[in-house]
Design an enzyme around this catalytic site. Sequence first.
Site, mmCIF file in Angstrom:
data_model
loop_
_atom_site.group_PDB
_atom_site.id
_atom_site.type_symbol
_atom_site.label_atom_id
_atom_site.label_comp_id
_atom_site.label_asym_id
_atom_site.label_seq_id
_atom_site.Cartn_x
_atom_site.Cartn_y
_atom_site.Cartn_z
ATOM 1 C CG ASP A 18 -0.221 2.224 9.000
ATOM 2 O OD1 ASP A 18 0.660 2.252 9.870
ATOM 3 O OD2 ASP A 18 -0.655 1.176 8.493
ATOM 4 C CB ILE A 19 2.424 1.385 4.159
ATOM 5 C CG1 ILE A 19 3.227 2.655 3.841
ATOM 6 C CG2 ILE A 19 2.422 0.455 2.961
ATOM 7 C CD1 ILE A 19 4.678 2.393 3.522
ATOM 8 C CD GLU A 63 3.710 -0.326 9.600
ATOM 9 O OE1 GLU A 63 2.771 -1.010 10.017
ATOM 10 O OE2 GLU A 63 4.867 -0.392 10.080
#
Length: 582
Positions: free
Chosen positions: A457-458, A500
């Site tokens: 996950d960004i 994301e």
Amino acid sequence: MPGEKNAFGRHLTGGLLLSAAWLAALFISRFGLPFYYHLIALPLFLALLLLWLRPPAPVPVAAPPDKTPDYQYRPDPTAPRRNTTTSSSPNPGYSQPLLNEALAHSFTLQLKLLCHGLNLTTAILVTENQEHDTLNVRAAYSEEELEFAHSFPADSGVFVGLRQGRQEITGQPSSPLFQGLPYYPQGHAVGSFYAQSLERLAASCPTAYLCVDRAKADSWSAAEKKLLTAAAAKISYDIYLALQLADFDRDKEATNQVCLALQELNAVLGLEAAFRATESAVRNLTNADFVAITLMDNQRHTVVVAKGSGAEGLEGSEVSEDTCLVNQAMRMQRTMPPRPTYNGPAPIFSQDAPLTGFNSLLILPLIIKQEEPIGTLIVAGHEAQLFTRERQNILELIAAQIATKIDLSRAHEKVFQLASTDGLTGLANRRTLQSAMGNMMARAHRQSNKVALLLCDIDHFKKVNDTYGHPFGDEALRHVAAILHEAVRSTDLAARYGGEEFAVLLENSNEAGAKQLAERIRRRIEALRLICDATPVQLTISLGIALYPDHGKEPEALLARADQALYAAKESGRNQVRSWPV
């Protein structure tokens, strides 16, 4: 029973005649008639005796009226029992049963592929009868247990517009029980449908229509229409090819070989499988020593298949010389050389790649619907006069079939790619990830191996979108996806899980190997420098790891464990890797 009554009447009649002959003989003896009367009575008596003793001839029984419809159910032996498959030959007058079977199998397979590839409820092929007042169902495939009408009036439902000259008709019916598809006798709930006229490639070809429907009420995309049009063209060529092959009835062996070639071609999907089937079919038909296929792609003419004597190093080479026979066949759109013999000196592909030792040669352009050729089929043999006129005609028909198959395979691969990849990043989508997880875990169970799942996950991605805008956010997602794609092996899978979030599946990997790869991905993304309006933007990523079967034996359980490990990485300050258990 009629046979027993006939036998009784015959025995009664024979007995009466035999008795009359016996009385006549007694009368002659009693009244002393001349001897020659005995010569008449005795043979008559013996003849009647033999007639009476002769076993009765079989009594012909009239066959019941033929109530078989002009198409027959032919369940697909490989399909699950819940599926309903019907198919039949478009011309029952053919004398080649094998051709009929191949054609029926071809229709069924094309409809089955369409149903599976486009998530259709039903795909159906209908043709007009000779009086042009009735449409007969020739082949149908459905994912549900449905009853189809065998035939219906030609001016019914959506087919009215097609018969009036429209090439295609699409729609999303609003009524819950749509009556516009007459092959459903009682109507059926339809989300959207697509109907198309098939091209008649010869005057003898029947008028035919392809119609498909599905539960989803979405409009048909350009890629879906292209696949359906390619399938319709494939069916048109099947029908045309069958009619042409009927002219070769005197050559039974060649006809059977062509049928086998068509079965082999129709049974595969994808370009590579089509290439292998083509080579096999041509070799079985001609005993050729060399088979090659060239294709045009973005103005580049390349040898994509080269098998047999002298084929070393040809695959992947470019055909660039205008004087070579392959390009001459492309430019002139006709088989080269004019006579199927070859003694040189004209090069087949190029001066740099000469083929020697062949005395028979055919180069057949691969043409679809009178358009520009998409490539060529090259067949060569050491034996002289290997290709008779009949064989050349059949190879030209197969070349047309191959061209359509290649076009259909390209369209199918395009649709498959659209259905299995994420449009923004080019990685596998969530649906493909879920399917791959099941397959990898099943293999790992059989081989006692492990599978590692990384969820990524960004960090603070919403802030990136809010600060720099969604176009920049999309660009950042593409950069992260490129790093993930480069990091995995060919046996692994990188996918966009949603938003994301990304996922990486590592086949036959332990926890140490998964952590090493996760750290490498984290460092590369941390080192990534993006610029937005002259402002440098740094990204970081958090990763969670779970292993099969240690942390979960089902895909849902493994995803839950990896997600909890990812949550722990977020809670611990982000930009780090955590493994389950946390």
